[in-house]
Structures are given as structure tokens and as C-alpha cells.
Write a protein that holds these residues in place. Structure first.
Motif, PDB file in Angstrom:
ATOM      1  N   ASP A 243      40.031   1.093  19.947  1.00  0.00           N
ATOM      2  CA  ASP A 243      39.496   1.542  21.290  1.00  0.00           C
ATOM      3  C   ASP A 243      39.524   2.897  21.372  1.00  0.00           C
ATOM      4  O   ASP A 243      38.407   3.554  22.051  1.00  0.00           O
TER       5      ASP A 243
ATOM      6  N   PHE B 248      35.062  -9.104  23.548  1.00  0.00           N
ATOM      7  CA  PHE B 248      36.231  -9.180  22.485  1.00  0.00           C
ATOM      8  C   PHE B 248      37.050 -10.435  22.392  1.00  0.00           C
ATOM      9  O   PHE B 248      36.999 -10.946  23.588  1.00  0.00           O
TER      10      PHE B 248
ATOM     11  N   GLU C   6      43.985  -2.612  16.977  1.00  0.00           N
ATOM     12  CA  GLU C   6      43.236  -2.858  18.422  1.00  0.00           C
ATOM     13  C   GLU C   6      43.290  -1.538  19.231  1.00  0.00           C
ATOM     14  O   GLU C   6      42.128  -1.197  19.611  1.00  0.00           O
ATOM     15  N   THR C   7      44.397  -1.058  19.340  1.00  0.00           N
ATOM     16  CA  THR C   7      44.771   0.387  20.192  1.00  0.00           C
ATOM     17  C   THR C   7      43.804   1.386  19.505  1.00  0.00           C
ATOM     18  O   THR C   7      43.126   2.072  20.159  1.00  0.00           O
TER      19      THR C   7
ATOM     20  N   VAL D  39      40.522 -11.689  20.643  1.00  0.00           N
ATOM     21  CA  VAL D  39      42.042 -11.524  19.772  1.00  0.00           C
ATOM     22  C   VAL D  39      42.463 -12.923  19.552  1.00  0.00           C
ATOM     23  O   VAL D  39      43.133 -13.440  20.354  1.00  0.00           O
TER      24      VAL D  39
ATOM     25  N   PHE E 120      38.689 -10.161  16.576  1.00  0.00           N
ATOM     26  CA  PHE E 120      39.989  -9.994  15.604  1.00  0.00           C
ATOM     27  C   PHE E 120      40.707 -11.449  15.371  1.00  0.00           C
ATOM     28  O   PHE E 120      41.194 -11.825  16.294  1.00  0.00           O
TER      29      PHE E 120
ATOM     30  N   ARG F 221      33.727  -7.285  19.537  1.00  0.00           N
ATOM     31  CA  ARG F 221      34.732  -6.942  18.536  1.00  0.00           C
ATOM     32  C   ARG F 221      35.593  -8.484  18.364  1.00  0.00           C
ATOM     33  O   ARG F 221      35.750  -8.963  19.535  1.00  0.00           O
TER      34      ARG F 221
END
Length: 202
Positions: free
Chosen positions: A42, A82, A38-39, A84, A105, A103
Motif C-alpha cells: 500500500d 483487491f 500488504e501494508t 486477500v 493475494f 491486487r
């Protein structure tokens, strides 16, 4: 081309998606964690030049330098959505931003655009689904240009959506990105959903 000139080149959406696929494959192989993915994503989607890709993939891409498929300028910005390990629904009303990134995830994102309009003639949504799903609901008068990639997943439009063809000159919604063990789906729905009438029995 020299290394310094290549590093200074502007990147395109296709370049970002190539790097994003590399990161997803690295996570699938256990080389990076979900939090690291994820980092790094970005950073990838915020990058303007190839030099900004280097620290993101330096420990994952020993095979050679990243190459460009585009040398032009590119607009940045736009809103993001997003999810997550969760579910997110966003309903847009009024003019859409020219660019939007979505996004998912291990979760799902649903974008409802039935009350939205495309003021500048076109809008681009970059959708990335990793072991999750992104569903984009559009009105019947949008023209669609869906060009994403499914890697062990699906990326496209529903069967009913493919059959419908808006009028010539309709505003264009472009959907790019990729699905990795997930799905990105674009479907059409009426602006006002039909209500079902329940008839009493007896």
C-alpha cells in the motif's frame, strides 16, 4: 547525483514494481509476513518520491540505493480492487478511471470491462498477483498493450485475444504489473455473451 536529489525524485510505475517484487521475494523467503506485505505494498503504490520508499525497504535492501528509471511527473489516483484469501468481481459500466490498481493475494480478482468505455483515449491497470490471479475481461473493440512480468507465474493475454485486432484508433487499455507464483490474464469476450440453446431429446 546527490542522495538528497535522488530522494526527491518522482517515481514511475516501473520503480514501484521493482520495489513490489523485492517485497514479494522477502515474503517468499519468510522475512516478512503476508500482513506486512500488504501494508508495505500500500505504501509503495502510494509513494510519489524515492524518499517514501526508504522506510518501506530499509530492513530489506542493504545492497544499495534504489534508482530511478523515470524523472517525469505521474498521475496518481484511480480506483482499486483487491482480494486477500478471497474472490472479488468488479463490473465496470461507463467511463473508466485513467488508472486502476488491482491486487490479488492468495485469492482472485475478476474485472469485467465489457460495459465500460475509455473516455480519455487510454486507461492503465496495474495488476499484481501473488499466489493468486487477476483476470481482466475486455470488449472486442479495445486495443491492448500488455507489458507485465511473470515471476514463476504468467502475465499476458489468451490465445484467442492475441488473434483479434481492433480497428485503428481504438481506445487503448494498458496493463502493467507482475505475477509472482500467480497469473494475470487479459481476455476478450463479446459485450453480450452468447446464449446456448438447449435442445430437447427424444
Amino acid at each position: 547525483m546527490s542522495e538528497s536529489k535522488r530522494s526527491a525524485m518522482r517515481v514511475a510505475d516501473s520503480d514501484r514494481e521493482n520495489v513490489a517484487r523485492l517485497l514479494c521475494e522477502a515474503m517468499g523467503a519468510g522475512r516478512i509476513t503476508a500482513a506486512e506485505l500488504e501494508t508495505r505494498l500500500d505504501a509503495v503504490y502510494a509513494a510519489r518520491t524515492f524518499a517514501e520508499f526508504e522506510p518501506v525497504v530499509a530492513d530489506l535492501s542493504p545492497g544499495g540505493p534504489l534508482t530511478s528509471s523515470h524523472t517525469g511527473d505521474e498521475e496518481q489516483g484511480g480506483r482499486r480492487s483487491f482480494a486477500v484469501m478471497s474472490a472479488t468481481t468488479r463490473r465496470f459500466a461507463g467511463p473508466l478511471p485513467s488508472n486502476h490498481v488491482s491486487r490479488a493475494f492468495w485469492g482472485s480478482v475478476r474485472l469485467d470491462l465489457r460495459q465500460a468505455r475509455i473516455a480519455a483515449g487510454s486507461c492503465t491497470i496495474r495488476a499484481v498477483a501473488v499466489m493468486g490471479g487477476v483476470k481482466i475481461v475486455v470488449p472486442e473493440d479495445f486495443a491492448l498493450d500488455v507489458r507485465g512480468i511473470g515471476l514463476m507465474g504468467g502475465f499476458g493475454t489468451g490465445r484467442r485475444t492475441r488473434r483479434q485486432r481492433p480497428t485503428t484508433g481504438a481506445p487503448v487499455l494498458r496493463v502493467t504489473g507482475f505475477a509472482w507464483w500467480g497469473s494475470v490474464k487479459v481476455i476478450r469476450r463479446p459485450v453480450e455473451p452468447r446464449r446456448r440453446t438447449l435442445r430437447g431429446r427424444g
